[in-house]
Design an enzyme around this catalytic site. Structure first.
Site, PDB file in Angstrom:
ATOM      1  N   LYS A  29       6.822  -6.619   4.791  1.00  0.00           N
ATOM      2  CA  LYS A  29       7.750  -6.373   5.886  1.00  0.00           C
ATOM      3  C   LYS A  29       7.323  -7.220   7.087  1.00  0.00           C
ATOM      4  CE  LYS A  29       9.472  -2.370   8.555  1.00  0.00           C
ATOM      5  NZ  LYS A  29       9.273  -0.906   8.719  1.00  0.00           N
ATOM      6  N   SER A  58      13.581   1.303   7.932  1.00  0.00           N
ATOM      7  CA  SER A  58      13.515  -0.012   8.537  1.00  0.00           C
ATOM      8  C   SER A  58      12.922  -1.080   7.627  1.00  0.00           C
ATOM      9  CB  SER A  58      12.708   0.041   9.837  1.00  0.00           C
ATOM     10  OG  SER A  58      11.374   0.433   9.600  1.00  0.00           O
ATOM     11  N   SER A 115      10.943   5.038   6.714  1.00  0.00           N
ATOM     12  CA  SER A 115      11.215   3.606   6.629  1.00  0.00           C
ATOM     13  C   SER A 115      10.873   2.920   5.317  1.00  0.00           C
ATOM     14  CB  SER A 115      10.513   2.868   7.774  1.00  0.00           C
ATOM     15  OG  SER A 115      11.060   3.247   9.008  1.00  0.00           O
TER      16      SER A 115
END
Length: 540
Positions: free
Chosen positions: A137, A221, A245
């Site tokens: 990420k 996310s 997330s």
């Protein structure tokens, strides 16, 4: 990429997108007709993207991570060949789905070739992740690679600041650990502006949609990770989780994830939104196409003893003995949190899991602090606008930050709440019939499958694990079936939020979308919860 004060955020974003695309080898650039064909389809995972690859590339990228590492060790394939296959598939995934922020394929291939040379010269692998491509990420700092975290204003800077000396040189501790274990890092995936959204959209690259059903969001996310995994451009990725997330995108995209407790893995030198907020900590999370990869990755990282370098990491080595399960388990079930009723496919998914546990003989029991200053600080650098889904949360600008006494009061309330919840969990020993409290909780990840953009209203099902700092694993269960998952005639909303959630349900739009559940365990319960998840996969 040099940024001038006179450049608008739009110019910077466009230049960044162009620079990222230029890092894809020319021979991997997809023809326009393929891009258009993909845009016209609902699903681009599986056979669609694999038709663009060779049989050998498909074979390599479809092997579970632990098996792939063994194949490299046995010389069935080389680390360089594996890295090339994953880089190519990730390049295709990005062109089809817009899921990458950073591409560093050349560095990855060079690293893989060094691993091959080491194996050839010594007969030994570098470590337990030797040659395994791992995606990240875009919060993790990698030397010589930019970190934007979805902010246009971070392009060409270190977390929005210039002249720090850390630009392109900082490296997150977890990144160093992965490299020392032989992992090959090759790309960083998209995330939403601020990270505080269950979808993935920012001003840098726009939206990342769900490749299993492109009418829906990939989640957030860690949404780019979920999309890339679903497209086969990665088999294991690292994200973060403060409100769901890693669990939300895993559930939305039909893959696996685990949110460990904060303090099990290192968050040191990882970029974050509002990094001084410590009442509820963001935790490192892992996502994969297989549970075995999650197991291997966590065990490998803990073998580096991260607690010797990060004061926030608790000294708990990997404990394989906790994976040995009793013959009979007892699960609590949360079907409805009393605030937002799950849509029909989610309710059905929970029941599928419950019935699978019962058939096996298992038992069942029913069971922003800174006023937005950090966000607005980053946006103000290039006058970058707030994305529409966050306008209600952050308004027109920063508000007065929370006073220290109020902040302390919230911290104490959280501790008291957690203690009460732990006492309640312990009390379940009285009625489980196993001589133990409840082993885990079966519950939804969200009140809907992969959400229709701008229709994510309730995060309570995932936030509870972060509030308590408990471990949670998300697993895929089934898919939405419009012929079965219909709104019941007797449905009555619990409140206005529940009504909005149900008004957003459209069986035709959701049809075919993945349906997942989460299994909630206790604090630092990673080994146990992976084992329970593996049990469910067998039962299903």
């Amino acid at each position: 990429m040099p940024i001038q004060e006179s450049h608008s955020w739009e110019w910077v974003a466009a230049a960044k997108r162009k620079a990222t695309l230029a890092k894809i080898p020319e021979e991997w650039i997809l023809p326009e007709y393929v891009i258009k064909d993909a845009a016209a389809r609902r699903k681009i995972t599986g056979s669609f993207i694999e038709a663009l690859l060779s049989d050998r590339e498909c074979a390599i990228t479809n092997i579970a991570s632990p098996v792939l590492i063994e194949r490299i060790r046995e010389r069935w394939c080389t680390a360089a060949e594996v890295t090339l296959a994953y880089c190519k598939r990730a390049a295709f995934a990005h062109q089809l789905n817009n899921c990458l922020h950073e591409i560093f394929f050349s560095d990855a291939i060079n690293a893989a070739e060094k691993l091959d040379a080491h194996l050839a010269n010594t007969g030994e692998t570098v470590g337990p992740l030797h040659g395994l491509p791992v995606s990240l990420k875009d919060q993790f700092h990698v030397k010589d690679v930019e970190t934007t975290m979805g902010y246009v204003s971070w392009v060409g800077t270190f977390e929005g600041e210039k002249g720090t000396g850390k630009e392109f040189s900082e490296e997150s501790q977890l990144v160093e650990e992965l490299k020392s274990l032989g992992a090959v890092l090759y790309c960083k995936t998209s995330c939403p502006q601020t990270l505080l959204l269950g979808e993935t959209v920012n001003n840098l690259i726009g939206s990342t949609m769900n490749p299993v059903n492109q009418l829906l969001s990939c989640g957030g996310s860690s949404g780019g990770e979920g999309a890339l995994l679903a497209l086969g451009g990665s088999s294991i990725g690292v994200g973060t989780d403060i409100g769901g997330s890693v669990r939300i995108p895993a559930s939305f995209c039909g893959v696996y994830s685990i949110k460990p407790s904060f303090g099990r893995f290192s968050y040191r030198k990882v970029a974050n939104n509002n990094p001084g907020q410590t009442i509820v900590n963001s935790a490192i999370g892992f996502m994969s196409t297989s549970l075995s990869a999650l197991d291997l990755c966590m065990e490998s990282i803990l073998s580096t003893k991260p607690w010797l370098r990060d004061p926030d990491v608790v000294e708990i080595p990997w404990r394989p003995h906790l994976k040995h399960q009793p013959k009979k388990l007892c699960f609590a079930v949360i079907r409805n949190d009393g605030m937002c009723t799950p849509h029909p496919p989610i309710a059905r998914g929970v029941e599928i899991a419950v019935e699978a546990a019962k058939r096996a003989g298992h038992k069942k029991a029913c069971l922003g602090a800174d006023g937005g200053h950090d966000v607005w600080k980053q946006l103000s650098i290039l006058h970058e606008p707030l994305i529409p889904p966050l306008e209600e949360m952050y308004g027109d600008g920063p508000t007065d930050p929370m006073l220290i006494p109020e902040y302390q009061d919230y911290a104490l309330k959280r501790l008291r709440y957690t203690a009460r919840y732990m006492e309640y969990w312990n009390s379940t020993v009285e009625f489980t019939g196993t001589g133990r409290p409840v082993d885990a909780v079966i519950m939804p990840v969200a009140p809907h499958a992969a959400v229709i953009p701008n229709r994510y209203f309730h995060y309570g099902y995932t936030e509870i694990a972060d509030l308590l700092n408990f471990t949670a694993v998300a697993i895929p269960i089934t898919t939405v079936d419009k012929s079965v998952d219909k709104i019941p005639n007797n449905f009555e909303p619990l409140n206005d939020e529940d009504l909005k959630n149900w008004e957003a349900y459209d069986a035709d739009v959701y049809d075919g979308a993945p349906v997942g559940i989460q299994l909630l365990g206790r604090r630092f319960d990673e080994e146990h919860m992976i084992s329970i998840a593996e049990e469910f996969v067998k039962l299903l």
